[in-house]
Design a protein around this motif. Structure first.
Motif, mmCIF file in Angstrom:
data_model
loop_
_atom_site.group_PDB
_atom_site.id
_atom_site.type_symbol
_atom_site.label_atom_id
_atom_site.label_comp_id
_atom_site.label_asym_id
_atom_site.label_seq_id
_atom_site.Cartn_x
_atom_site.Cartn_y
_atom_site.Cartn_z
ATOM 1 N N GLY A 57 0.515 -1.398 -0.322
ATOM 2 C CA GLY A 57 0.399 -0.214 -0.064
ATOM 3 C C GLY A 57 0.511 1.459 -0.121
ATOM 4 O O GLY A 57 0.357 2.392 -0.023
ATOM 5 N N GLY A 58 2.087 0.780 -0.334
ATOM 6 C CA GLY A 58 2.832 2.931 -0.563
ATOM 7 C C GLY A 58 2.453 3.161 1.326
ATOM 8 O O GLY A 58 2.469 2.611 1.775
ATOM 9 N N PRO A 59 2.798 4.281 0.850
ATOM 10 C CA PRO A 59 3.098 5.273 2.232
ATOM 11 C C PRO A 59 1.137 5.424 2.946
ATOM 12 O O PRO A 59 2.201 5.370 4.166
ATOM 13 N N ALA A 60 0.186 4.977 2.117
ATOM 14 C CA ALA A 60 -0.839 4.839 3.178
ATOM 15 C C ALA A 60 -0.867 3.670 3.477
ATOM 16 O O ALA A 60 -1.440 3.629 4.596
ATOM 17 N N GLY A 61 0.177 2.524 3.536
ATOM 18 C CA GLY A 61 -0.199 1.291 3.652
ATOM 19 C C GLY A 61 1.013 1.655 5.076
ATOM 20 O O GLY A 61 0.155 0.619 6.494
ATOM 21 N N LEU A 62 1.853 2.294 5.141
ATOM 22 C CA LEU A 62 2.416 2.762 5.976
ATOM 23 C C LEU A 62 2.086 3.531 7.296
ATOM 24 O O LEU A 62 1.915 3.173 8.654
ATOM 25 N N LYS A 63 1.719 3.862 7.145
ATOM 26 C CA LYS A 63 0.580 4.957 7.674
ATOM 27 C C LYS A 63 -0.518 4.316 8.181
ATOM 28 O O LYS A 63 -0.748 4.144 9.823
ATOM 29 N N ALA A 64 -1.102 3.037 8.322
ATOM 30 C CA ALA A 64 -2.223 2.376 8.367
ATOM 31 C C ALA A 64 -1.189 1.542 9.471
ATOM 32 O O ALA A 64 -2.079 0.990 9.901
ATOM 33 N N VAL A 65 -0.649 0.846 9.365
ATOM 34 C CA VAL A 65 -0.386 0.328 9.705
ATOM 35 C C VAL A 65 0.991 0.330 11.126
ATOM 36 O O VAL A 65 1.002 0.201 12.397
ATOM 37 N N SER A 66 1.343 2.131 10.659
ATOM 38 C CA SER A 66 1.827 2.973 12.050
ATOM 39 C C SER A 66 1.827 3.342 12.763
ATOM 40 O O SER A 66 1.544 3.298 13.839
ATOM 41 N N ALA A 67 0.191 3.728 12.363
ATOM 42 C CA ALA A 67 -0.349 4.740 13.119
ATOM 43 C C ALA A 67 -0.551 4.296 14.688
ATOM 44 O O ALA A 67 -0.260 4.963 15.356
ATOM 45 N N PRO A 68 -0.828 3.067 15.176
ATOM 46 C CA PRO A 68 -1.344 2.407 16.961
ATOM 47 C C PRO A 68 0.429 2.403 17.608
ATOM 48 O O PRO A 68 -0.473 2.514 18.300
ATOM 49 N N TYR A 69 1.488 2.788 16.231
ATOM 50 C CA TYR A 69 2.564 3.012 16.971
ATOM 51 C C TYR A 69 3.658 3.958 16.992
ATOM 52 O O TYR A 69 4.369 3.543 16.658
ATOM 53 N N PRO A 70 2.727 4.978 17.870
ATOM 54 C CA PRO A 70 3.885 5.788 17.924
ATOM 55 C C PRO A 70 4.823 5.700 18.640
ATOM 56 O O PRO A 70 6.141 6.286 18.226
ATOM 57 N N HIS A 71 5.374 4.956 19.607
ATOM 58 C CA HIS A 71 6.764 4.639 19.979
ATOM 59 C C HIS A 71 7.996 3.154 18.726
ATOM 60 O O HIS A 71 8.934 3.668 19.458
ATOM 61 N N LEU A 72 7.144 3.350 17.569
ATOM 62 C CA LEU A 72 7.652 2.635 16.831
ATOM 63 C C LEU A 72 8.881 3.523 16.224
ATOM 64 O O LEU A 72 7.248 4.572 14.815
ATOM 65 N N THR A 73 9.327 3.176 15.631
ATOM 66 C CA THR A 73 10.151 3.647 14.119
ATOM 67 C C THR A 73 10.293 2.986 12.682
ATOM 68 O O THR A 73 10.491 2.036 12.984
ATOM 69 N N PHE A 74 9.121 3.639 12.108
ATOM 70 C CA PHE A 74 9.671 2.641 10.617
ATOM 71 C C PHE A 74 10.487 2.959 9.552
ATOM 72 O O PHE A 74 10.623 4.120 9.058
ATOM 73 N N TYR A 75 10.768 1.864 8.530
ATOM 74 C CA TYR A 75 11.945 2.542 7.254
ATOM 75 C C TYR A 75 11.143 2.013 5.818
ATOM 76 O O TYR A 75 11.211 0.736 6.687
ATOM 77 N N PRO A 76 10.352 2.149 5.103
ATOM 78 C CA PRO A 76 9.773 1.951 4.345
ATOM 79 C C PRO A 76 10.824 1.227 2.908
ATOM 80 O O PRO A 76 11.679 1.611 2.729
ATOM 81 N N THR A 77 10.978 0.094 2.782
ATOM 82 C CA THR A 77 11.708 -0.186 1.546
ATOM 83 C C THR A 77 10.608 -0.780 0.419
ATOM 84 O O THR A 77 10.003 -1.867 1.247
#
Length: 113
Positions: free
Chosen positions: A93-113
């Motif tokens: 899902g690109g940026p939208a998918g990352l936003k959806a998956v990461s939203a509940p986890y503000p204490h985590l950092t994600f980097y998309p590849t």
């Protein structure tokens, strides 16, 4: 650096510099061990490979696992990991998918590849 046994000499050379060298696409604990012995300072996995994650944690080696679902994010978070690779980002899902998956986890950092 993408891990392949043929790059071990490169790890050894780079580890003698000030570079912070990591091994990516590590698929097994044995590969992680080889990379670390050759000078890798951190490990990146393709997916949430618990064999590699646990080996790294047991040996105090930073590890960045690939995740793509909330279940995988929660497993990684419960192991104390705070930097996660969102992979494959475009297929999930690109940026939208990352936003959806990461939203509940503000204490985590994600980097998309």
């Amino acid at each position: 650096v993408i891990f392949r046994p043929s790059v071990l000499d490169s790890f050894r050379m780079m580890s003698k510099t000030r570079a912070f060298v990591g091994a990516g696409t590590v698929l097994t604990a044995d590969q992680a061990a080889m990379a670390v012995r050759a000078g890798a300072k951190f490990i990146v996995t393709l997916g949430l490979n618990m064999e590699v994650v646990d080996w790294c944690l047991d040996h105090a080696i930073p590890v960045i696992p690939g995740v793509q679902s909330p279940s995988e994010v929660e497993l990684a978070s419960r192991r104390g990991l705070t930097l996660l690779k969102f992979f494959p980002a475009e297929a999930n899902g690109g940026p939208a998918g990352l936003k959806a998956v990461s939203a509940p986890y503000p204490h985590l950092t994600f980097y998309p590849t």
